[in-house]
Structures are given as structure tokens and as C-alpha cells.
Design a protein around this motif. Structure first.
Motif, PDB file in Angstrom:
ATOM      1  N   GLY A  48       0.777  -1.235   0.000  1.00 46.45           N
ATOM      2  CA  GLY A  48       0.000   0.000   0.000  1.00 46.45           C
ATOM      3  C   GLY A  48       0.804   1.279   0.000  1.00 46.45           C
ATOM      4  O   GLY A  48       0.222   2.364   0.140  1.00 46.45           O
ATOM      5  N   ARG A  49       2.132   1.201  -0.176  1.00 50.20           N
ATOM      6  CA  ARG A  49       2.961   2.406  -0.121  1.00 50.20           C
ATOM      7  C   ARG A  49       3.412   2.804  -1.517  1.00 50.20           C
ATOM      8  O   ARG A  49       3.817   1.964  -2.309  1.00 50.20           O
ATOM      9  CB  ARG A  49       4.184   2.168   0.773  1.00 50.20           C
ATOM     10  N   ASN A  50       3.360   4.093  -1.809  1.00 48.93           N
ATOM     11  CA  ASN A  50       3.854   4.607  -3.076  1.00 48.93           C
ATOM     12  C   ASN A  50       5.383   4.637  -3.032  1.00 48.93           C
ATOM     13  O   ASN A  50       5.968   5.350  -2.210  1.00 48.93           O
ATOM     14  CB  ASN A  50       3.322   6.024  -3.317  1.00 48.93           C
ATOM     15  N   PRO A  51       6.063   3.852  -3.876  1.00 55.21           N
ATOM     16  CA  PRO A  51       7.523   3.774  -3.796  1.00 55.21           C
ATOM     17  C   PRO A  51       8.230   5.084  -4.130  1.00 55.21           C
ATOM     18  O   PRO A  51       9.374   5.295  -3.712  1.00 55.21           O
ATOM     19  CB  PRO A  51       7.870   2.686  -4.831  1.00 55.21           C
ATOM     20  N   GLN A  56       1.652   6.232   2.294  1.00 56.40           N
ATOM     21  CA  GLN A  56       0.696   5.130   2.264  1.00 56.40           C
ATOM     22  C   GLN A  56      -0.506   5.567   1.435  1.00 56.40           C
ATOM     23  O   GLN A  56      -1.117   6.597   1.718  1.00 56.40           O
ATOM     24  CB  GLN A  56       0.263   4.761   3.692  1.00 56.40           C
ATOM     25  N   VAL A  57      -0.846   4.764   0.405  1.00 56.44           N
ATOM     26  CA  VAL A  57      -1.920   5.160  -0.505  1.00 56.44           C
ATOM     27  C   VAL A  57      -3.010   4.098  -0.611  1.00 56.44           C
ATOM     28  O   VAL A  57      -3.973   4.279  -1.358  1.00 56.44           O
ATOM     29  CB  VAL A  57      -1.354   5.461  -1.921  1.00 56.44           C
ATOM     30  N   ALA A  58      -2.876   2.989   0.121  1.00 56.50           N
ATOM     31  CA  ALA A  58      -3.873   1.921   0.050  1.00 56.50           C
ATOM     32  C   ALA A  58      -3.834   1.100   1.338  1.00 56.50           C
ATOM     33  O   ALA A  58      -2.874   1.181   2.119  1.00 56.50           O
ATOM     34  CB  ALA A  58      -3.622   1.018  -1.161  1.00 56.50           C
ATOM     35  N   HIS A  59      -4.889   0.310   1.549  1.00 54.64           N
ATOM     36  CA  HIS A  59      -4.961  -0.555   2.715  1.00 54.64           C
ATOM     37  C   HIS A  59      -3.975  -1.721   2.581  1.00 54.64           C
ATOM     38  O   HIS A  59      -3.623  -2.141   1.472  1.00 54.64           O
ATOM     39  CB  HIS A  59      -6.365  -1.136   2.886  1.00 54.64           C
ATOM     40  N   GLN A  60      -3.533  -2.248   3.708  1.00 57.16           N
ATOM     41  CA  GLN A  60      -2.742  -3.468   3.743  1.00 57.16           C
ATOM     42  C   GLN A  60      -3.628  -4.655   4.119  1.00 57.16           C
ATOM     43  O   GLN A  60      -4.776  -4.479   4.531  1.00 57.16           O
ATOM     44  CB  GLN A  60      -1.602  -3.340   4.760  1.00 57.16           C
ATOM     45  N   GLY A 109      -4.547   7.409   7.104  1.00 58.82           N
ATOM     46  CA  GLY A 109      -5.961   7.076   7.049  1.00 58.82           C
ATOM     47  C   GLY A 109      -6.272   5.708   6.484  1.00 58.82           C
ATOM     48  O   GLY A 109      -7.444   5.344   6.360  1.00 58.82           O
ATOM     49  N   PHE A 110      -5.248   4.920   6.153  1.00 61.67           N
ATOM     50  CA  PHE A 110      -5.459   3.585   5.597  1.00 61.67           C
ATOM     51  C   PHE A 110      -5.189   2.517   6.667  1.00 61.67           C
ATOM     52  O   PHE A 110      -4.416   2.741   7.612  1.00 61.67           O
ATOM     53  CB  PHE A 110      -4.540   3.344   4.393  1.00 61.67           C
ATOM     54  N   GLN A 111      -5.831   1.349   6.507  1.00 65.66           N
ATOM     55  CA  GLN A 111      -5.617   0.244   7.433  1.00 65.66           C
ATOM     56  C   GLN A 111      -4.246  -0.384   7.175  1.00 65.66           C
ATOM     57  O   GLN A 111      -3.901  -0.703   6.036  1.00 65.66           O
ATOM     58  CB  GLN A 111      -6.711  -0.812   7.259  1.00 65.66           C
ATOM     59  N   ILE A 112      -3.469  -0.541   8.249  1.00 66.57           N
ATOM     60  CA  ILE A 112      -2.128  -1.096   8.120  1.00 66.57           C
ATOM     61  C   ILE A 112      -1.954  -2.260   9.103  1.00 66.57           C
ATOM     62  O   ILE A 112      -2.582  -2.304  10.153  1.00 66.57           O
ATOM     63  CB  ILE A 112      -1.038  -0.030   8.382  1.00 66.57           C
ATOM     64  N   CYS A 113      -1.105  -3.201   8.720  1.00 69.66           N
ATOM     65  CA  CYS A 113      -0.774  -4.338   9.584  1.00 69.66           C
ATOM     66  C   CYS A 113       0.350  -3.921  10.525  1.00 69.66           C
ATOM     67  O   CYS A 113       1.354  -3.347  10.076  1.00 69.66           O
ATOM     68  CB  CYS A 113      -0.326  -5.531   8.755  1.00 69.66           C
ATOM     69  N   ARG A 114       0.179  -4.221  11.811  1.00 65.29           N
ATOM     70  CA  ARG A 114       1.175  -3.809  12.807  1.00 65.29           C
ATOM     71  C   ARG A 114       1.693  -5.035  13.540  1.00 65.29           C
ATOM     72  O   ARG A 114       0.935  -5.953  13.861  1.00 65.29           O
ATOM     73  CB  ARG A 114       0.565  -2.825  13.792  1.00 65.29           C
ATOM     74  N   PHE A 115       2.990  -5.019  13.852  1.00 67.54           N
ATOM     75  CA  PHE A 115       3.635  -6.140  14.529  1.00 67.54           C
ATOM     76  C   PHE A 115       4.497  -5.601  15.661  1.00 67.54           C
ATOM     77  O   PHE A 115       5.342  -4.726  15.442  1.00 67.54           O
ATOM     78  CB  PHE A 115       4.502  -6.932  13.545  1.00 67.54           C
TER      79      PHE A 115
END
Length: 269
Positions: A48-51, A56-60, A109-115
Motif C-alpha cells: 500500500g505504499r507509493n515507492p 501510504q496510498v492503500a490498505h494493507q 488514514g489507511f488500514q495497516i498491519c502492525r507487529f
């Protein structure tokens, strides 16, 4: 790092497979939500990240490398961690374990996976060494201390019966249940150790609850285990804690049948 075999990918922050777990990650601050606290890293998953802009431009989702880190968490597989950046260079930081994972809304504002990654002791538990007298040294540590009195209280009030399935496990020494914190105690959650932040669960449903297998809605209905069922027991947890737990898991597609089929296909491949 790739030439040394520490992190085999020339590009990409996670090396691993969903069925086998993650081998290594690079913590380079490439994602704006990353937090490096030393022995604890709050790591943002891939996708979801613009290289070009780094935004961040999209959900993960919990697929690909993110699914590999989930497997490492569930199986207790340590992960090699590399710190650094293209400008400053890279350093091997040692082995970390994936202590926890969840989904949340990131800064963009996008959903991201966190660890939540926690540094392992220098000598791993699996290392075989000759028997030696145990060393005893004085140390000062800062750690979360779970109040066993509160945990015992929620279990006693519910007669050691799981509030999800109604199972009461009886062992030789008496009934057994687990006190499950709804908003986790450790960073970055910092939940309180109070009765309103606890559930009385069997071991199976404690694991499922901690790893997003189900959530509890505003009407105390259990969602994600088939047909919605009412929460059982004599205690009702605080709505603010249930809302926090839902914020970690309700937005992730891991609870949907479509995503389940996708994960199964990915594992088979």
C-alpha cells in the motif's frame, strides 16, 4: 546484508513465506507509522505504499510477508532484524520475536498491519550448551506486571467458565480458565489492568481473541465464530475496551470468507 545471507532480498522489507514464517525484516523507517523503541519495534507490514513518495496510498492485508510474520508469531519463530537505511548503512540487530500483531488505521488514514517485535535474549532457548551452574546477578527491569488478583477476580465471578463457549475446564487441582485482557497491556496499547478490561475465557478462545478470531460488538454479541451469540457470564467488560479491540480487528479482511479462501490458496501455492 543480502550477500551475507542475513536478509536475502535486495528490495523488500520482509523475507519469508506464509506457510514457513518470516526469516528477516528490515526496519529502516520506510513506513511513516514505524516506531523503533530499542528492544521493542512496532513494525508496519508491507503493501500500500507509493515507492516514489513513500506515502501510504492503500490498505494493507495479512497476506504475503505480513502473513509470514503472523506465522512467526503463532509458532514462536524468531526473526532476524536489520536496522538502518540506504544513506546510513545497515546493521544486523539480532533476533526478535513477533510478540503480537493487529490491524489499525495509520497516519495516512489507511488500514495497516502492525507487529510488535521484542528482542530475544542473546542466547536463544534452542541453543544446546553444557550444563553449568546458574549465574545470579542483580538487575533492574521495567516490565508490565499483570495483576493476578484482578485476573483471579474475573475468573471467580464467572465461576471459571468461558464467557464465549460456556466451557468449564476441570483439572485435578480444580477449575481452570484464563483472564484475557481486551486492550493489551504493553506498548503501544497501554491498556489498564482492571476488571472492566478483562474477560474470562478458555485457552482456545483466549488465543482466538488475542489474534483476531472474533470480536464483541456494542450489544455484547460475539462476532466471527459463525452465528452471533451473546457474551456469557456475570461480568460485562467496558465498552471503551471492546471498541478498542474492534478497532484492531474489525476492519481487517481476515474475518471474511473471501479473505479466508485467498489465504488458503496462497498457502497451497
Amino acid at each position: 546484508m543480502a550477500a551475507a545471507g542475513v536478509h536475502r532480498a535486495l528490495i523488500g522489507g520482509i523475507v519469508g513465506r506464509p506457510d514457513a514464517g518470516a526469516e528477516s525484516i528490515v526496519a529502516s523507517g520506510g513506513y511513516e507509522d514505524d516506531e523503533d523503541l530499542g528492544d521493542v519495534i512496532i513494525y508496519t507490514g508491507q503493501g500500500g505504499r507509493n515507492p516514489e513518495t513513500g506515502r501510504q496510498v492503500a490498505h494493507q492485508s495479512f497476506t504475503r510477508g505480513n502473513a509470514a510474520l503472523v506465522t512467526s508469531c503463532l509458532r514462536g519463530i524468531p526473526v532476524r532484524v536489520v536496522r538502518g537505511s540506504t544513506n546510513a548503512g545497515y546493521t544486523y540487530a539480532g533476533l526478535f520475536r513477533v510478540d503480537e500483531y493487529w490491524m489499525e488505521q495509520g497516519r495516512a488514514g489507511f488500514q495497516i498491519c502492525r507487529f510488535r517485535m521484542v528482542a530475544e535474549e542473546e542466547a536463544g532457548e534452542d541453543r544446546v550448551t553444557p550444563p553449568q551452574p546458574a549465574k545470579r546477578i542483580a538487575t533492574t527491569v521495567l516490565r508490565i506486571v499483570r495483576d493476578t488478583k484482578v485476573s483471579q477476580q474475573v475468573k471467580a465471578l464467572n465461576d471459571f467458565t468461558c464467557q464465549v463457549c460456556g466451557t468449564r475446564l476441570m483439572c485435578v487441582g480444580g477449575p481452570y480458565a484464563e483472564g484475557a485482557h481486551i486492550r493489551p497491556l504493553g506498548k503501544p496499547h497501554n491498556g489498564p489492568d482492571v476488571l472492566e478490561n478483562l474477560l474470562c475465557l478458555c485457552a482456545n478462545h483466549h488465543v482466538l481473541f488475542d489474534h483476531g478470531g472474533f470480536v464483541i460488538d456494542e450489544g455484547y454479541l460475539v462476532l466471527g465464530l459463525g452465528e452471533p451469540t451473546p457474551l456469557l457470564g456475570m461480568t460485562k467488560p467496558g465498552q471503551q475496551f471492546l471498541a478498542y479491540h474492534r478497532s484492531l480487528w474489525q476492519q481487517t479482511s481476515i474475518l471474511t470468507s473471501e479473505n479466508s479462501l485467498m489465504l488458503v490458496k496462497e498457502w497451497e501455492e
